[in-house]
Design a protein around this motif. Structure first.
Motif, PDB file in Angstrom:
ATOM      1  N   SER A   1      -3.656  -1.942  40.479  1.00 20.30           N
ATOM      2  CA  SER A   1      -4.500  -1.006  41.325  1.00 20.30           C
ATOM      3  C   SER A   1      -5.116  -1.720  42.559  1.00 20.30           C
ATOM      4  O   SER A   1      -5.480  -2.800  42.634  1.00 20.30           O
ATOM      5  N   TRP A   2      -5.375  -0.743  43.654  1.00 17.78           N
ATOM      6  CA  TRP A   2      -6.099  -1.373  44.685  1.00 17.78           C
ATOM      7  C   TRP A   2      -7.447  -1.062  44.348  1.00 17.78           C
ATOM      8  O   TRP A   2      -7.960   0.128  43.886  1.00 17.78           O
ATOM      9  N   CYS A   3      -8.447  -1.899  44.637  1.00 15.40           N
ATOM     10  CA  CYS A   3      -9.797  -1.837  44.101  1.00 15.40           C
ATOM     11  C   CYS A   3     -10.864  -2.067  45.039  1.00 15.40           C
ATOM     12  O   CYS A   3     -10.696  -3.002  46.188  1.00 15.40           O
ATOM     13  N   ALA A   4     -12.099  -1.337  45.427  1.00 15.99           N
ATOM     14  CA  ALA A   4     -12.869  -1.780  46.216  1.00 15.99           C
ATOM     15  C   ALA A   4     -13.969  -2.693  45.501  1.00 15.99           C
ATOM     16  O   ALA A   4     -14.451  -2.208  44.451  1.00 15.99           O
ATOM     17  N   VAL A   5     -14.419  -3.781  46.024  1.00 16.65           N
ATOM     18  CA  VAL A   5     -15.059  -4.865  45.414  1.00 16.65           C
ATOM     19  C   VAL A   5     -16.268  -5.153  46.158  1.00 16.65           C
ATOM     20  O   VAL A   5     -16.509  -5.210  47.317  1.00 16.65           O
ATOM     21  N   HIS A   6     -17.441  -5.501  45.467  1.00 16.04           N
ATOM     22  CA  HIS A   6     -18.424  -5.957  46.123  1.00 16.04           C
ATOM     23  C   HIS A   6     -19.089  -6.799  45.050  1.00 16.04           C
ATOM     24  O   HIS A   6     -19.155  -6.487  43.779  1.00 16.04           O
ATOM     25  N   SER A   7     -20.052  -7.649  45.328  1.00 14.82           N
ATOM     26  CA  SER A   7     -20.652  -8.712  44.555  1.00 14.82           C
ATOM     27  C   SER A   7     -21.746  -7.760  43.567  1.00 14.82           C
ATOM     28  O   SER A   7     -22.382  -6.786  44.110  1.00 14.82           O
ATOM     29  N   ARG A   8     -22.100  -8.028  42.439  1.00 15.20           N
ATOM     30  CA  ARG A   8     -22.820  -7.291  41.438  1.00 15.20           C
ATOM     31  C   ARG A   8     -24.294  -7.602  42.143  1.00 15.20           C
ATOM     32  O   ARG A   8     -24.743  -8.767  42.419  1.00 15.20           O
ATOM     33  N   GLY A   9     -25.210  -6.537  42.140  1.00 14.65           N
ATOM     34  CA  GLY A   9     -26.354  -6.612  42.654  1.00 14.65           C
ATOM     35  C   GLY A   9     -26.531  -6.430  44.253  1.00 14.65           C
ATOM     36  O   GLY A   9     -27.450  -6.498  44.953  1.00 14.65           O
ATOM     37  N   LYS A  10     -25.476  -6.377  44.976  1.00 13.35           N
ATOM     38  CA  LYS A  10     -25.599  -6.297  46.426  1.00 13.35           C
ATOM     39  C   LYS A  10     -25.779  -5.009  46.691  1.00 13.35           C
ATOM     40  O   LYS A  10     -25.633  -4.061  46.485  1.00 13.35           O
ATOM     41  N   ARG A  11     -26.879  -5.153  47.935  1.00 17.30           N
ATOM     42  CA  ARG A  11     -27.419  -3.818  48.538  1.00 17.30           C
ATOM     43  C   ARG A  11     -26.389  -3.424  49.376  1.00 17.30           C
ATOM     44  O   ARG A  11     -26.187  -3.822  50.628  1.00 17.30           O
ATOM     45  N   LEU A  12     -25.986  -2.290  49.083  1.00 21.07           N
ATOM     46  CA  LEU A  12     -24.886  -1.762  50.110  1.00 21.07           C
ATOM     47  C   LEU A  12     -25.555  -0.747  51.399  1.00 21.07           C
ATOM     48  O   LEU A  12     -26.736  -0.150  51.059  1.00 21.07           O
ATOM     49  N   SER A  13     -24.824  -0.888  52.429  1.00 20.73           N
ATOM     50  CA  SER A  13     -25.527  -0.267  53.487  1.00 20.73           C
ATOM     51  C   SER A  13     -24.980   1.264  53.259  1.00 20.73           C
ATOM     52  O   SER A  13     -24.132   1.671  52.534  1.00 20.73           O
ATOM     53  N   PRO A  14     -25.562   2.007  54.009  1.00 23.54           N
ATOM     54  CA  PRO A  14     -25.414   3.608  53.784  1.00 23.54           C
ATOM     55  C   PRO A  14     -23.853   3.981  54.339  1.00 23.54           C
ATOM     56  O   PRO A  14     -23.132   4.576  53.569  1.00 23.54           O
ATOM     57  N   VAL A  15     -23.270   3.315  55.166  1.00 20.60           N
ATOM     58  CA  VAL A  15     -21.771   3.690  55.314  1.00 20.60           C
ATOM     59  C   VAL A  15     -21.166   2.991  54.384  1.00 20.60           C
ATOM     60  O   VAL A  15     -20.060   3.643  53.954  1.00 20.60           O
ATOM     61  N   ALA A  16     -21.283   1.869  53.712  1.00 25.94           N
ATOM     62  CA  ALA A  16     -20.584   1.261  52.515  1.00 25.94           C
ATOM     63  C   ALA A  16     -20.703   2.241  51.257  1.00 25.94           C
ATOM     64  O   ALA A  16     -19.556   2.537  50.610  1.00 25.94           O
ATOM     65  N   GLU A  17     -22.198   2.748  51.155  1.00 25.17           N
ATOM     66  CA  GLU A  17     -22.021   3.870  49.897  1.00 25.17           C
ATOM     67  C   GLU A  17     -21.262   5.072  50.306  1.00 25.17           C
ATOM     68  O   GLU A  17     -20.386   5.440  49.284  1.00 25.17           O
ATOM     69  N   ALA A  18     -21.060   5.401  51.407  1.00 24.09           N
ATOM     70  CA  ALA A  18     -20.474   6.663  51.898  1.00 24.09           C
ATOM     71  C   ALA A  18     -18.981   6.237  51.727  1.00 24.09           C
ATOM     72  O   ALA A  18     -18.185   7.475  51.125  1.00 24.09           O
ATOM     73  N   PHE A  19     -18.344   5.192  51.928  1.00 23.59           N
ATOM     74  CA  PHE A  19     -16.962   4.922  51.998  1.00 23.59           C
ATOM     75  C   PHE A  19     -16.516   4.995  50.505  1.00 23.59           C
ATOM     76  O   PHE A  19     -15.405   5.342  49.951  1.00 23.59           O
ATOM     77  N   LEU A  20     -17.485   4.276  49.532  1.00 22.12           N
ATOM     78  CA  LEU A  20     -17.456   4.405  48.191  1.00 22.12           C
ATOM     79  C   LEU A  20     -17.384   5.717  47.506  1.00 22.12           C
ATOM     80  O   LEU A  20     -16.430   5.953  46.812  1.00 22.12           O
ATOM     81  N   ALA A  21     -18.105   6.485  47.734  1.00 24.44           N
ATOM     82  CA  ALA A  21     -18.145   7.944  47.643  1.00 24.44           C
ATOM     83  C   ALA A  21     -16.846   8.595  48.183  1.00 24.44           C
ATOM     84  O   ALA A  21     -16.284   9.497  47.066  1.00 24.44           O
ATOM     85  N   PHE A  22     -16.475   8.439  49.283  1.00 23.56           N
ATOM     86  CA  PHE A  22     -15.242   8.989  49.940  1.00 23.56           C
ATOM     87  C   PHE A  22     -14.231   8.597  48.944  1.00 23.56           C
ATOM     88  O   PHE A  22     -13.207   9.490  48.314  1.00 23.56           O
ATOM     89  N   LEU A  23     -13.948   7.298  48.412  1.00 28.12           N
ATOM     90  CA  LEU A  23     -12.707   6.723  47.486  1.00 28.12           C
ATOM     91  C   LEU A  23     -12.870   7.501  46.118  1.00 28.12           C
ATOM     92  O   LEU A  23     -11.840   7.895  45.610  1.00 28.12           O
ATOM     93  N   ARG A  24     -14.149   7.659  45.677  1.00 28.14           N
ATOM     94  CA  ARG A  24     -14.294   8.428  44.156  1.00 28.14           C
ATOM     95  C   ARG A  24     -13.976   9.670  44.422  1.00 28.14           C
ATOM     96  O   ARG A  24     -13.379  10.364  43.324  1.00 28.14           O
TER      97      ARG A  24
END
Length: 316
Positions: A273-296
């Protein structure tokens, strides 16, 4: 806090970062549309405020001092917070704006721009910075917190990471159309023991996945050739060097054009699987949060975008 540090300006920090990036006063001046004396003045004032030299020359090469390394890290935090502020203000205004910083495994480069284009249709004020690199460099970038998200296939299990699998990443065996296996069906996986098999370098995600799979199936390759990129594997198979184990998305265009065939090997494709990954506890920007929501949320759209990149197995 030292009072002198409060006199630092964002412009000084921008000039400082330009010098750090280019390791040259003249190139920094060109990038910032300034004169070289103006850059030198800004750096001299910054050194007075910090109280320590920021750069030193060894021969003709410019090096960062320990104080500069500390200031560079602090300035990165400052500008990251300003970027986040800009994104949050845009969200409050009812729009999403900002830059999404990504790095991706090289074999993801074929499909990922199409996902980004679909995301930007929804949020036209978002821009992207995409670095395509090796698995080892991606892992280092995660450790250095250089990206909002990374896209990779095989997520390290020994690190504190959050990841979301969003699309199948099939690994297939391809060869050119006149290869002896090209017209055969239900080929046993063990048949690869008799072939020259083209593989990625040790340490790559594809190579690691293939090695673990072949070991599990007790298949021991008699001959193999190591090539340093997915593109090289594809071109090596087209040239007739052997059978290449590659992500299906990377070979699909050549399969459609008839320059390669996807071999009908009974235990392939190897599904990852292709995975979107970030460090645990990382504070995501609104754009990164929106992109993760888009993938989900847009699984059907993502599958539709991936369809042209799905390999077709020959002569089933």
């Amino acid at each position: 806090m030292r009072k002198s540090l409060l006199r630092m300006t964002l412009r000084q920090l921008q000039v400082f970062r330009a010098v750090c990036e280019s390791r040259s006063y003249s190139r920094a001046a060109e990038a910032m549309a300034l004169t070289q004396p103006a850059v030198s003045l800004q750096i001299r004032q910054l050194e007075e405020q910090v109280g320590l030299p920021l750069f030193e020359y060894v021969g003709r090469k410019l090096y960062l001092t320990e104080a500069a390394e500390s200031l560079l890290a602090a300035s990165a935090d400052i500008f990251d917070r300003l970027d986040s502020l800009d994104m949050n203000l845009s969200t409050l205004e009812g729009s999403l704006r900002g830059e999404l910083r990504l790095s991706a495994a090289s074999s993801a480069q074929y499909l990922l721009p199409h996902l980004l284009a679909a995301f930007r249709e929804r949020y036209p004020q978002v821009t992207f910075r995409l670095d395509v690199t090796s698995r080892a460099q991606i892992i280092q970038r995660l450790a250095d917190n250089l990206d909002d998200l990374v896209i990779m296939g095989l997520v390290p299990a020994d690190r504190a990471l959050e990841f979301f699998p969003f699309l199948n990443n099939p690994i297939v065996a391809v060869a050119r159309p006149n290869h002896p296996l090209a017209r055969q069906t239900h080929i046993p996986l063990a048949r690869l023991e008799e072939e020259m098999v083209l593989q990625r370098e040790a340490g790559s995600g594809i190579r690691k996945a293939c090695d673990e799979f072949l070991q599990l199936k007790r298949v021991h390759l008699g001959q193999s050739m190591q090539l340093g990129s997915t593109e090289a594997l594809v071109q090596g198979a087209i040239a007739g060097l052997g059978v290449a184990l590659v992500p299906g998305h990377a070979a699909a265009a050549w399969i459609r054009r008839g320059e390669l065939v996807c071999l009908n090997i009974s235990e392939l494709p190897l599904m990852r699987s292709w995975c979107a990954v970030h460090s645990r506890g990382k504070r995501l920007s609104p754009v990164a949060e929106a992109f993760l929501a888009f993938l989900r949320e847009e699984k059907a759209l993502i599958r539709q975008l991936a369809e042209p990149f799905e390999p077709t197995v020959a002569d089933q």
